[in-house]
Enzyme design. Structure first.
Site, PDB file in Angstrom:
ATOM      1  N   LEU A 121      54.717  47.905  38.534  1.00  0.00           N
ATOM      2  CA  LEU A 121      55.619  47.798  37.384  1.00  0.00           C
ATOM      3  C   LEU A 121      55.056  46.792  36.376  1.00  0.00           C
ATOM      4  CD1 LEU A 121      59.058  47.640  39.246  1.00  0.00           C
ATOM      5  CD2 LEU A 121      57.944  49.647  38.274  1.00  0.00           C
ATOM      6  N   ARG A 131      53.243  52.952  41.879  1.00  0.00           N
ATOM      7  CA  ARG A 131      52.805  52.374  40.602  1.00  0.00           C
ATOM      8  C   ARG A 131      53.244  50.914  40.525  1.00  0.00           C
ATOM      9  NH1 ARG A 131      51.497  55.001  36.078  1.00  0.00           N
ATOM     10  NH2 ARG A 131      52.642  53.571  34.752  1.00  0.00           N
ATOM     11  N   LEU A 166      51.129  42.299  42.715  1.00  0.00           N
ATOM     12  CA  LEU A 166      51.222  43.408  43.678  1.00  0.00           C
ATOM     13  C   LEU A 166      51.663  42.906  45.061  1.00  0.00           C
ATOM     14  CD1 LEU A 166      50.498  46.461  44.352  1.00  0.00           C
ATOM     15  CD2 LEU A 166      48.323  45.543  45.143  1.00  0.00           C
ATOM     16  N   ASP A 167      52.638  43.585  45.638  1.00  0.00           N
ATOM     17  CA  ASP A 167      53.122  43.255  46.982  1.00  0.00           C
ATOM     18  C   ASP A 167      53.396  41.762  47.124  1.00  0.00           C
ATOM     19  OD1 ASP A 167      53.013  45.912  47.753  1.00  0.00           O
ATOM     20  OD2 ASP A 167      50.922  45.766  48.391  1.00  0.00           O
ATOM     21  N   HIS A 201      57.109  46.939  52.264  1.00  0.00           N
ATOM     22  CA  HIS A 201      55.674  47.014  52.510  1.00  0.00           C
ATOM     23  C   HIS A 201      55.419  47.101  54.020  1.00  0.00           C
ATOM     24  CE1 HIS A 201      51.461  46.653  51.659  1.00  0.00           C
ATOM     25  NE2 HIS A 201      51.371  45.778  52.641  1.00  0.00           N
TER      26      HIS A 201
HETATM   27  C1  GRF Z   1      56.260  53.265  53.369  1.00  0.00           C
HETATM   28  O1  GRF Z   1      55.402  53.027  54.448  1.00  0.00           O
HETATM   29  C2  GRF Z   1      56.467  52.022  52.556  1.00  0.00           C
HETATM   30  O2  GRF Z   1      56.357  50.854  53.302  1.00  0.00           O
HETATM   31  C3  GRF Z   1      55.320  52.086  51.570  1.00  0.00           C
HETATM   32  O3  GRF Z   1      55.180  53.444  51.272  1.00  0.00           O
HETATM   33  C4  GRF Z   1      55.640  54.221  52.369  1.00  0.00           C
HETATM   34  C5  GRF Z   1      56.640  55.201  51.815  1.00  0.00           C
HETATM   35  O4  GRF Z   1      57.043  56.150  52.759  1.00  0.00           O
HETATM   36  N1  GRF Z   1      55.609  51.253  50.423  1.00  0.00           N
HETATM   37  P1  GRF Z   1      58.240  57.140  52.423  1.00  0.00           P
HETATM   38  O5  GRF Z   1      57.887  57.870  51.132  1.00  0.00           O
HETATM   39  O6  GRF Z   1      59.487  56.322  52.272  1.00  0.00           O
HETATM   40  O7  GRF Z   1      58.317  58.065  53.599  1.00  0.00           O
END
Ligand code: GRF
Length: 200
Positions: free
Chosen positions: A92, A90, A143-144, A108
Site C-alpha cells: 500500500l 500489493r 513491507l510486513d 504474515h
Molecule cells: C496467507 O498465507 C497469508 O499469510 C499471506 O498470503 C496467504 C493468503 O492465503 N499473506 P489465502 O488467499 O488467504 O488463502
C-alpha cells in the site's frame, strides 16, 4: 463496524473471517472484497457469501498512489473502518496507510520480523529453523512491518515437508485472523507506538 477485505488469491483467510462473521462471533459487516486480480478465487468466495466485490487492475495506473486513491474512494463510500489484508499481493502507498492509520491489518505466515516477503513459509522451511509461525500486525509504510497484534509459533518437526508445514500454518492462520479481527471490532486493541496492549 464496516470491514473491507483485500485479496489476490485463494482467499482461505477471507473464508475464515466470513465463517466467523456468519457465526456472529465477529459482530461486523463485510461490506467489500477488493482485489487487484479478477481471477482470484477469493472473489468467488465473497460472491457466494453475498459480499460486494471491487476489482481494480493496477495495469492502467502509473503511480501506486493513484491506484490507492481509487480504492480509498470506494472504502469511504461504504464507511469502512477496518481494512483486512488477506493475501493481497500489493504494497500500500504511504497515502493509503495514512488514510487508514492503525486500521489496516495484515497476516504474515512467519514470525515477523523473520522471513518477510512473499515466501514466508518456504523461506522458514528452507532455512531449517525449528520453529516458525504466524503474525497478525497493523500495517505501516514498510513491507510486513508494523505493531504486532497476535503472534503464535509452531514447531517444524523432522517429518514435516513444505506441504505439511503449509497446512499447519494455514490452519493456524484461520484460527488467528478471525480472533484478531474480533479483538479490533470489540475495541480491545490499544496501540502505543510499536506496542499493542490487548484487554481481556
Ligand atoms: C496467507 O498465507 C497469508 O499469510 C499471506 O498470503 C496467504 C493468503 O492465503 N499473506 P489465502 O488467499 O488467504 O488463502
Amino acid at each position: 463496524m464496516n470491514i473491507a477485505i483485500f485479496v489476490s488469491g485463494n482467499g482461505s483467510n477471507l473464508q475464515a473471517i466470513i465463517d466467523s462473521v456468519s457465526k456472529n462471533e465477529i459482530k461486523a459487516r463485510l461490506v467489500l472484497a477488493v482485489s487487484d486480480k479478477k481471477e482470484a478465487y477469493a472473489l468467488k468466495r465473497a460472491e457466494k457469501a453475498g459480499i460486494e466485490t471491487f476489482v481494480l487492475d493496477p495495469g492502467g495506473f502509473n503511480a501506486r498512489e493513484d491506484y490507492d486513491r481509487e480504492i480509498v474512494k470506494e472504502l469511504k463510500k461504504r464507511k469502512v473502518e477496518l481494512v483486512v489484508l488477506a493475501g493481497f499481493m500489493r504494497l500500500l502507498s504511504p497515502y493509503f496507510v495514512k488514510e487508514y492509520k492503525n486500521k489496516i491489518m495484515n497476516i504474515h505466515p512467519a514470525l515477523l520480523p523473520l522471513f518477510k516477503g512473499t515466501h514466508g513459509i518456504r523461506d522458514a522451511f528452507e532455512a531449517g529453523v525449528k520453529k516458525t509461525g504466524v503474525t497478525v500486525h497493523f500495517v505501516d509504510k514498510k513491507l510486513d512491518h508494523g505493531p504486532v497484534i497476535l503472534q503464535e509459533s509452531l514447531e517444524i518437526g523432522k517429518k514435516d515437508t513444505l506441504e505439511s508445514l503449509e497446512k499447519k500454518i494455514h490452519a493456524l492462520e484461520h484460527r488467528m485472523y478471525p480472533k484478531a479481527v474480533k479483538l479490533f471490532v470489540e475495541g480491545k486493541i490499544e496501540i502505543k507506538g510499536q506496542k499493542i496492549k490487548i484487554s481481556a
